[in-house]
Design a protein around this motif. Structure first.
Motif, PDB file in Angstrom:
ATOM      1  N   ARG A  43       0.829  -1.213   0.000  1.00 44.52           N
ATOM      2  CA  ARG A  43       0.000   0.000   0.000  1.00 44.52           C
ATOM      3  C   ARG A  43       0.867   1.268   0.000  1.00 44.52           C
ATOM      4  O   ARG A  43       0.566   2.236  -0.706  1.00 44.52           O
ATOM      5  CB  ARG A  43      -0.907  -0.012   1.220  1.00 44.52           C
ATOM      6  N   LEU A  44       1.945   1.247   0.777  1.00 46.61           N
ATOM      7  CA  LEU A  44       2.830   2.408   0.846  1.00 46.61           C
ATOM      8  C   LEU A  44       3.442   2.713  -0.523  1.00 46.61           C
ATOM      9  O   LEU A  44       3.454   3.879  -0.970  1.00 46.61           O
ATOM     10  CB  LEU A  44       3.925   2.164   1.877  1.00 46.61           C
ATOM     11  N   LEU A  65       2.325   1.761  -3.465  1.00 40.78           N
ATOM     12  CA  LEU A  65       1.283   2.159  -4.410  1.00 40.78           C
ATOM     13  C   LEU A  65       0.896   3.624  -4.217  1.00 40.78           C
ATOM     14  O   LEU A  65       0.686   4.360  -5.199  1.00 40.78           O
ATOM     15  CB  LEU A  65       0.055   1.262  -4.237  1.00 40.78           C
ATOM     16  N   GLU A  66       0.790   4.057  -2.981  1.00 39.20           N
ATOM     17  CA  GLU A  66       0.469   5.464  -2.717  1.00 39.20           C
ATOM     18  C   GLU A  66       1.579   6.380  -3.217  1.00 39.20           C
ATOM     19  O   GLU A  66       1.316   7.471  -3.744  1.00 39.20           O
ATOM     20  CB  GLU A  66       0.240   5.672  -1.224  1.00 39.20           C
ATOM     21  N   THR A  67       2.829   5.933  -3.046  1.00 37.72           N
ATOM     22  CA  THR A  67       3.956   6.727  -3.539  1.00 37.72           C
ATOM     23  C   THR A  67       3.914   6.849  -5.055  1.00 37.72           C
ATOM     24  O   THR A  67       4.135   7.937  -5.626  1.00 37.72           O
ATOM     25  CB  THR A  67       5.285   6.090  -3.092  1.00 37.72           C
ATOM     26  N   LEU A  68       3.627   5.739  -5.731  1.00 39.45           N
ATOM     27  CA  LEU A  68       3.549   5.771  -7.201  1.00 39.45           C
ATOM     28  C   LEU A  68       2.383   6.626  -7.680  1.00 39.45           C
ATOM     29  O   LEU A  68       2.457   7.266  -8.744  1.00 39.45           O
ATOM     30  CB  LEU A  68       3.401   4.341  -7.731  1.00 39.45           C
ATOM     31  N   GLN A  69       1.322   6.635  -6.904  1.00 45.66           N
ATOM     32  CA  GLN A  69       0.141   7.407  -7.309  1.00 45.66           C
ATOM     33  C   GLN A  69       0.341   8.911  -7.127  1.00 45.66           C
ATOM     34  O   GLN A  69      -0.138   9.713  -7.942  1.00 45.66           O
ATOM     35  CB  GLN A  69      -1.065   6.942  -6.500  1.00 45.66           C
ATOM     36  N   ARG A  70       1.058   9.308  -6.098  1.00 41.15           N
ATOM     37  CA  ARG A  70       1.171  10.728  -5.751  1.00 41.15           C
ATOM     38  C   ARG A  70       2.372  11.421  -6.395  1.00 41.15           C
ATOM     39  O   ARG A  70       2.370  12.637  -6.555  1.00 41.15           O
ATOM     40  CB  ARG A  70       1.257  10.882  -4.232  1.00 41.15           C
ATOM     41  N   ARG A  71       3.385  10.636  -6.744  1.00 39.32           N
ATOM     42  CA  ARG A  71       4.615  11.257  -7.244  1.00 39.32           C
ATOM     43  C   ARG A  71       4.947  10.766  -8.644  1.00 39.32           C
ATOM     44  O   ARG A  71       4.669   9.613  -8.994  1.00 39.32           O
ATOM     45  CB  ARG A  71       5.791  10.968  -6.301  1.00 39.32           C
ATOM     46  N   ASN A  72       5.584  11.627  -9.369  1.00 36.28           N
ATOM     47  CA  ASN A  72       6.058  11.270 -10.703  1.00 36.28           C
ATOM     48  C   ASN A  72       7.518  10.829 -10.584  1.00 36.28           C
ATOM     49  O   ASN A  72       8.438  11.647 -10.543  1.00 36.28           O
ATOM     50  CB  ASN A  72       5.928  12.472 -11.642  1.00 36.28           C
ATOM     51  N   LEU A  73       7.735   9.531 -10.524  1.00 31.60           N
ATOM     52  CA  LEU A  73       9.060   8.979 -10.263  1.00 31.60           C
ATOM     53  C   LEU A  73       9.742   8.555 -11.558  1.00 31.60           C
ATOM     54  O   LEU A  73       9.070   8.231 -12.558  1.00 31.60           O
ATOM     55  CB  LEU A  73       8.941   7.769  -9.329  1.00 31.60           C
ATOM     56  N   GLN A  93      10.435   0.802 -11.482  1.00 33.17           N
ATOM     57  CA  GLN A  93      10.702  -0.628 -11.630  1.00 33.17           C
ATOM     58  C   GLN A  93      11.184  -1.250 -10.319  1.00 33.17           C
ATOM     59  O   GLN A  93      10.839  -2.401  -9.997  1.00 33.17           O
ATOM     60  CB  GLN A  93      11.737  -0.845 -12.735  1.00 33.17           C
ATOM     61  N   GLU A  94      11.964  -0.478  -9.556  1.00 33.13           N
ATOM     62  CA  GLU A  94      12.419  -0.961  -8.251  1.00 33.13           C
ATOM     63  C   GLU A  94      11.232  -1.178  -7.312  1.00 33.13           C
ATOM     64  O   GLU A  94      11.146  -2.189  -6.616  1.00 33.13           O
ATOM     65  CB  GLU A  94      13.398   0.031  -7.632  1.00 33.13           C
ATOM     66  N   PHE A  95      10.298  -0.231  -7.323  1.00 37.29           N
ATOM     67  CA  PHE A  95       9.104  -0.356  -6.488  1.00 37.29           C
ATOM     68  C   PHE A  95       8.251  -1.545  -6.931  1.00 37.29           C
ATOM     69  O   PHE A  95       7.694  -2.264  -6.097  1.00 37.29           O
ATOM     70  CB  PHE A  95       8.286   0.935  -6.548  1.00 37.29           C
ATOM     71  N   TYR A  96       8.149  -1.743  -8.236  1.00 38.05           N
ATOM     72  CA  TYR A  96       7.393  -2.895  -8.731  1.00 38.05           C
ATOM     73  C   TYR A  96       8.004  -4.210  -8.239  1.00 38.05           C
ATOM     74  O   TYR A  96       7.280  -5.146  -7.861  1.00 38.05           O
ATOM     75  CB  TYR A  96       7.359  -2.883 -10.262  1.00 38.05           C
ATOM     76  N   GLY A  97       9.335  -4.267  -8.242  1.00 36.78           N
ATOM     77  CA  GLY A  97      10.004  -5.475  -7.769  1.00 36.78           C
ATOM     78  C   GLY A  97       9.758  -5.727  -6.299  1.00 36.78           C
ATOM     79  O   GLY A  97       9.533  -6.877  -5.875  1.00 36.78           O
ATOM     80  N   ALA A 121       7.746  -8.909  -4.613  1.00 35.02           N
ATOM     81  CA  ALA A 121       8.308  -9.749  -3.559  1.00 35.02           C
ATOM     82  C   ALA A 121       7.384  -9.810  -2.350  1.00 35.02           C
ATOM     83  O   ALA A 121       7.200 -10.878  -1.746  1.00 35.02           O
ATOM     84  CB  ALA A 121       9.683  -9.213  -3.151  1.00 35.02           C
ATOM     85  N   ASP A 122       6.782  -8.664  -1.981  1.00 38.32           N
ATOM     86  CA  ASP A 122       5.845  -8.648  -0.855  1.00 38.32           C
ATOM     87  C   ASP A 122       4.604  -9.476  -1.156  1.00 38.32           C
ATOM     88  O   ASP A 122       4.074 -10.162  -0.271  1.00 38.32           O
ATOM     89  CB  ASP A 122       5.449  -7.208  -0.524  1.00 38.32           C
ATOM     90  N   SER A 123       4.134  -9.410  -2.387  1.00 36.32           N
ATOM     91  CA  SER A 123       2.958 -10.213  -2.753  1.00 36.32           C
ATOM     92  C   SER A 123       3.277 -11.703  -2.719  1.00 36.32           C
ATOM     93  O   SER A 123       2.429 -12.514  -2.313  1.00 36.32           O
ATOM     94  CB  SER A 123       2.454  -9.809  -4.135  1.00 36.32           C
ATOM     95  N   GLU A 124       4.484 -12.076  -3.106  1.00 36.93           N
ATOM     96  CA  GLU A 124       4.891 -13.482  -3.031  1.00 36.93           C
ATOM     97  C   GLU A 124       4.989 -13.944  -1.583  1.00 36.93           C
ATOM     98  O   GLU A 124       4.611 -15.071  -1.246  1.00 36.93           O
ATOM     99  CB  GLU A 124       6.231 -13.675  -3.747  1.00 36.93           C
ATOM    100  N   ARG A 125       5.490 -13.064  -0.715  1.00 39.35           N
ATOM    101  CA  ARG A 125       5.562 -13.399   0.708  1.00 39.35           C
ATOM    102  C   ARG A 125       4.158 -13.575   1.283  1.00 39.35           C
ATOM    103  O   ARG A 125       3.896 -14.504   2.058  1.00 39.35           O
ATOM    104  CB  ARG A 125       6.293 -12.285   1.452  1.00 39.35           C
ATOM    105  N   LEU A 126       3.249 -12.691   0.895  1.00 39.92           N
ATOM    106  CA  LEU A 126       1.859 -12.788   1.352  1.00 39.92           C
ATOM    107  C   LEU A 126       1.212 -14.072   0.863  1.00 39.92           C
ATOM    108  O   LEU A 126       0.533 -14.782   1.629  1.00 39.92           O
ATOM    109  CB  LEU A 126       1.084 -11.570   0.845  1.00 39.92           C
TER     110      LEU A 126
END
Length: 322
Positions: free
Chosen positions: A92-93, A95-103, A109-113, A117-122
């Motif tokens: 969630r953190l 995703l909010e960063t990607l939504q609010r900022r133009n990175l 790509q780093e955030f996607y990775g 990884a977090d989704s795989e852990r979940l």
């Protein structure tokens, strides 16, 4: 604080049981002294006294087990809550960063990775909990089993573990196999895959300083396949080597390392291996001296292997004839 209260509750139940037994013994001996001349009441009273003592002891044991079971369930719920909440909060953190900022694209790509990884852990945590509920039911059903090449399966699990924890290839090494025999078993490939992954996962998690895991596959008496997973981690005290395979069980001192888990990993490992006709055990020289988990599985004898074994037995019998 909660653990102290539970220990006090257990101590209270034990003390109450001891007091009740002592009171019963005192009353019984007083009754015997007062009625020692009456044979029939004396003979009838002794069995009832034995039943009373047995009932008090069983009641105390039941209460203590219930307290410990509730403690394990609470620890399990806390661990699962953490294991589910942490990756969700992380995703969630980001995703909010990607939504609010133009990175920049590289950072995106780093955030996607990280989110992947977090989704795989979940997903791994959810699958572990679901499998724990299924493992008892599957033992009662007729499973469809296929031939599983353990050497290929172990290599696959090693690669998944290296990618999951972003480790260098030399951090988990597979010892060379010194024979050309097919190392295969008859079983459920998905369950065996889950068991080996859980063992490797534990070996990595409980190696806080430096990961150095060694995996080996060997034959024992030409009928069993042994998979050994050895780490140089924190080790396990001798008193807990059998307990770590119990449901929800966690070694008390492990909590100091802040290593989270559901307490189901090794329970699933042993349950799956036993469903395949084998067993699992742990070896450790003590705290700080690493741990070895050994999976013992019955080797699948192919028709060619069976015929070779029969010919060998026949030739040995002929050589024994004078």
């Amino acid at each position: 604080m909660r653990n102290i209260r539970r220990r006090r509750a257990i101590a209270l139940f034990i003390s109450l049981g001891v007091c009740m037994v002592a009171l019963a013994v005192t009353l019984q001996f007083g009754w015997i002294i007062l009625n020692w001349r009456r044979l029939v009441p004396l003979v009838l009273g002794i069995p009832f006294f034995a039943l009373l003592i047995a009932g008090v002891i069983l009641n105390t044991i039941f209460l203590v087990r219930e307290v410990r079971r509730n403690e394990h369930h609470d620890s399990f719920l806390n661990a699962v809550t953490h294991e589910l909440k942490t990756p969700v909060a992380s995703i969630r953190l980001y995703l909010e960063t990607l939504q609010r900022r133009n990175l920049p694209e590289a950072q995106r790509q780093e955030f996607y990775g990280i989110m992947l990884a977090d989704s795989e852990r979940l997903l791994a945590t959810i699958e572990q909990v679901l499998k724990a509920g299924e493992v008892g039911q599957r033992a009662k059903k007729n499973q469809v089993r296929v031939e599983v090449d353990l050497l290929t399966l172990v290599k696959e699990c090693i690669q998944i573990t290296l990618q999951r924890y972003h480790l260098e290839p030399d951090r988990i090494t597979l010892q060379p196999v010194d024979h050309q025999t097919l190392l295969a078993v008859s079983g459920d490939r998905q369950d065996l895959h889950s068991a080996i992954l859980n063992v490797l996962d534990n070996a990595v998690k409980y190696s806080p300083e430096q990961v150095a895991v060694r995996v080996s596959i060997s034959l024992e008496n030409d009928a069993w396949i042994l998979i050994r997973v050895t780490d140089d981690g924190i080790g396990v005290p001798a008193a807990h080597l059998k307990g770590i395979f119990k449901r929800f069980y966690r070694v008390p001192n492990m909590s100091l390392l802040k290593v989270k888990g559901t307490g189901l990993g090794l329970f699933l490992v042993r349950s799956i291996v036993r469903q395949h006709g084998g067993d699992a055990r742990a070896e450790s020289a003590g705290e700080g001296k690493g741990t070895t988990i050994i999976l013992q599985l019955p080797r699948l004898l192919t028709p060619a292997t069976e015929s070779q074994t029969a010919l060998l037995d026949r030739s040995e019998s002929l050589t024994r004839v004078p």
